[in-house]
Design an enzyme around this catalytic site. Sequence first.
Site, mmCIF file in Angstrom:
data_model
loop_
_atom_site.group_PDB
_atom_site.id
_atom_site.type_symbol
_atom_site.label_atom_id
_atom_site.label_comp_id
_atom_site.label_asym_id
_atom_site.label_seq_id
_atom_site.Cartn_x
_atom_site.Cartn_y
_atom_site.Cartn_z
ATOM 1 N N GLN A 1 -34.265 21.386 -10.743
ATOM 2 C CA GLN A 1 -33.539 22.624 -10.455
ATOM 3 C C GLN A 1 -32.044 22.391 -10.619
ATOM 4 O O GLN A 1 -31.250 23.312 -10.542
ATOM 5 C CB GLN A 1 -33.814 23.066 -9.014
ATOM 6 C CG GLN A 1 -35.263 23.373 -8.735
ATOM 7 C CD GLN A 1 -35.522 23.509 -7.229
ATOM 8 O OE1 GLN A 1 -35.381 24.587 -6.659
ATOM 9 N NE2 GLN A 1 -35.903 22.427 -6.587
ATOM 10 N N ASN A 2 -31.670 21.128 -10.808
ATOM 11 C CA ASN A 2 -30.245 20.782 -10.834
ATOM 12 C C ASN A 2 -29.620 21.088 -12.184
ATOM 13 O O ASN A 2 -30.253 20.955 -13.226
ATOM 14 C CB ASN A 2 -30.051 19.310 -10.488
ATOM 15 C CG ASN A 2 -30.558 18.989 -9.094
ATOM 16 O OD1 ASN A 2 -30.776 19.900 -8.298
ATOM 17 N ND2 ASN A 2 -30.758 17.718 -8.804
ATOM 18 N N TYR B 1 -17.802 27.479 -11.526
ATOM 19 C CA TYR B 1 -18.585 26.507 -12.312
ATOM 20 C C TYR B 1 -17.701 25.419 -12.920
ATOM 21 O O TYR B 1 -18.171 24.302 -13.132
ATOM 22 C CB TYR B 1 -19.462 27.228 -13.350
ATOM 23 C CG TYR B 1 -20.627 27.918 -12.660
ATOM 24 C CD1 TYR B 1 -21.693 27.175 -12.162
ATOM 25 C CD2 TYR B 1 -20.623 29.288 -12.437
ATOM 26 C CE1 TYR B 1 -22.736 27.778 -11.467
ATOM 27 C CE2 TYR B 1 -21.661 29.918 -11.748
ATOM 28 C CZ TYR B 1 -22.718 29.153 -11.271
ATOM 29 O OH TYR B 1 -23.733 29.747 -10.575
ATOM 30 N N HIS C 1 -32.815 25.679 -13.963
ATOM 31 C CA HIS C 1 -31.712 26.590 -13.620
ATOM 32 C C HIS C 1 -30.479 26.417 -14.508
ATOM 33 O O HIS C 1 -29.393 26.852 -14.141
ATOM 34 C CB HIS C 1 -31.338 26.417 -12.143
ATOM 35 C CG HIS C 1 -32.421 26.883 -11.198
ATOM 36 N ND1 HIS C 1 -32.522 26.484 -9.891
ATOM 37 C CD2 HIS C 1 -33.457 27.742 -11.408
ATOM 38 C CE1 HIS C 1 -33.576 27.067 -9.321
ATOM 39 N NE2 HIS C 1 -34.162 27.825 -10.219
ATOM 40 N N GLY D 1 -35.905 16.104 -2.589
ATOM 41 C CA GLY D 1 -34.622 16.707 -2.231
ATOM 42 C C GLY D 1 -34.504 18.178 -2.536
ATOM 43 O O GLY D 1 -33.512 18.606 -3.126
ATOM 44 N N THR D 2 -35.493 18.935 -2.116
ATOM 45 C CA THR D 2 -35.400 20.386 -2.309
ATOM 46 C C THR D 2 -35.845 21.122 -1.060
ATOM 47 O O THR D 2 -36.834 20.736 -0.426
ATOM 48 C CB THR D 2 -36.192 20.860 -3.554
ATOM 49 O OG1 THR D 2 -36.161 22.294 -3.604
ATOM 50 C CG2 THR D 2 -37.644 20.385 -3.558
ATOM 51 N N SER D 3 -35.119 22.184 -0.728
ATOM 52 C CA SER D 3 -35.448 22.962 0.478
ATOM 53 C C SER D 3 -36.639 23.880 0.232
ATOM 54 O O SER D 3 -37.164 24.465 1.167
ATOM 55 C CB SER D 3 -34.234 23.796 0.896
ATOM 56 O OG SER D 3 -33.907 24.711 -0.135
HETATM 57 P P1 OAD Z 1 -30.898 23.040 -1.245
HETATM 58 O O1 OAD Z 1 -29.450 22.828 -0.941
HETATM 59 O O2 OAD Z 1 -31.495 24.323 -0.872
HETATM 60 O O3 OAD Z 1 -31.731 21.897 -0.495
HETATM 61 C C1 OAD Z 1 -31.314 20.577 -0.562
HETATM 62 C C2 OAD Z 1 -32.395 19.694 0.010
HETATM 63 O O4 OAD Z 1 -31.975 18.357 -0.176
HETATM 64 C C3 OAD Z 1 -32.640 19.903 1.511
HETATM 65 O O5 OAD Z 1 -34.021 20.031 1.749
HETATM 66 C C4 OAD Z 1 -32.078 18.613 2.137
HETATM 67 O O6 OAD Z 1 -32.826 18.188 3.272
HETATM 68 C C5 OAD Z 1 -32.247 17.633 0.996
HETATM 69 N N1 OAD Z 1 -31.337 16.491 1.030
HETATM 70 C C6 OAD Z 1 -30.060 16.403 1.478
HETATM 71 N N2 OAD Z 1 -29.574 15.170 1.289
HETATM 72 C C7 OAD Z 1 -30.565 14.451 0.698
HETATM 73 C C8 OAD Z 1 -30.689 13.097 0.249
HETATM 74 N N3 OAD Z 1 -29.682 12.227 0.355
HETATM 75 N N4 OAD Z 1 -31.852 12.713 -0.307
HETATM 76 C C9 OAD Z 1 -32.888 13.587 -0.437
HETATM 77 N N5 OAD Z 1 -32.835 14.861 -0.024
HETATM 78 C C10 OAD Z 1 -31.694 15.290 0.540
HETATM 79 O O7 OAD Z 1 -31.087 22.678 -2.781
HETATM 80 P P2 OAD Z 1 -32.294 23.076 -3.771
HETATM 81 O O8 OAD Z 1 -33.594 23.101 -3.053
HETATM 82 O O9 OAD Z 1 -32.154 22.232 -4.969
HETATM 83 O O10 OAD Z 1 -30.105 27.511 -7.767
HETATM 84 O O11 OAD Z 1 -31.867 24.548 -4.117
HETATM 85 C C11 OAD Z 1 -32.595 25.282 -5.062
HETATM 86 C C12 OAD Z 1 -31.686 26.188 -5.838
HETATM 87 O O12 OAD Z 1 -30.903 26.962 -4.946
HETATM 88 C C13 OAD Z 1 -30.663 25.488 -6.692
HETATM 89 O O13 OAD Z 1 -31.184 25.058 -7.926
HETATM 90 C C14 OAD Z 1 -29.608 26.519 -6.861
HETATM 91 C C15 OAD Z 1 -29.534 27.009 -5.442
HETATM 92 O O14 OAD Z 1 -29.052 28.259 -5.216
HETATM 93 C C16 OAD Z 1 -29.258 28.307 -8.444
HETATM 94 O O15 OAD Z 1 -28.056 28.220 -8.340
HETATM 95 C C17 OAD Z 1 -29.965 29.280 -9.318
#
Ligand code: OAD
Length: 235
Positions: free
Chosen positions: A91-92, A58, A109, A175-177
Amino acid sequence: MHFCRMKRIVVFTGAGVSAESGIKTFRDSGGLWEEHRIEDVATPEAWRRNPGLVLEFYNQRRKQVLSAMPNAAHLALKQLEEKFEVQIITQNIDDLHERAGSSKVLHLHGEIRKARSSIDPGLVYDIEGESLLTGDCCALGSQLRPHIVWFGESVPAMEEAILMTSEADVFIAIGTSLEVYPAASLLLYAPEQAMKVLIDPRASRDKAGKEFTIIAKTAGEGVPELVHKLLNNYV
Ligand code: OAD
């Protein structure tokens, strides 16, 4: 008397909104979970087994956040406040929405620039500088941990996030998976009649649901475009 309230926009962001600020996402190729095992750095068990390694992981994240700047997507979201009531739910763990000027930001988070007591979760402190170290203690004398929700822990802000989402006129996910629960389940709480949009270059309609309009662009490109349209055509 006709009383017209401002429309409410709820914005749900993930790592992708900060990607163009140079902060790594988790699940893209080259993402954080390719370089580190979740079990080693982001669980309560990891913290018990090797707190030094967790702190170091971290500390690296904090260093990256401190050197990053808000991008066009964060800045456009701030602009929405000119005409709408805007609630960001992120979530960031970075503070780029706050630094862009957004006034209401809920972190699901945790926050990388804060530490909390490992025995009293109510004791939360701002971290000065980049590092939180072994031996840094709370007022009760226990080791400080990062103010982060780890895998296997509950998400205390979820209830508030659900309530906010259920009152949205417009719900925008960026921007979330949509892989991590309970956060991803927020999409289900947006009212049926709300306008729903997902902006992500690899957006999956299967995960978002058919009522979502998909904008398969990066946040830096797609968010300013959508914000421009909302400010000009939807009041
Ligand atoms: P992920 O890394 O799972 O997903 C990232 C998303 O961002 C994907 O769908 C990409 O397609 C998209 N992406 C990449 N580049 C981009 C851009 N320039 N513009 C827009 N989108 C883009 O991240 P999260 O969904 O945020 O939790 O992950 C959720 C949680 O999993 C996080 O908060 C974290 C992680 O483990 C904890 O640590 C508790």
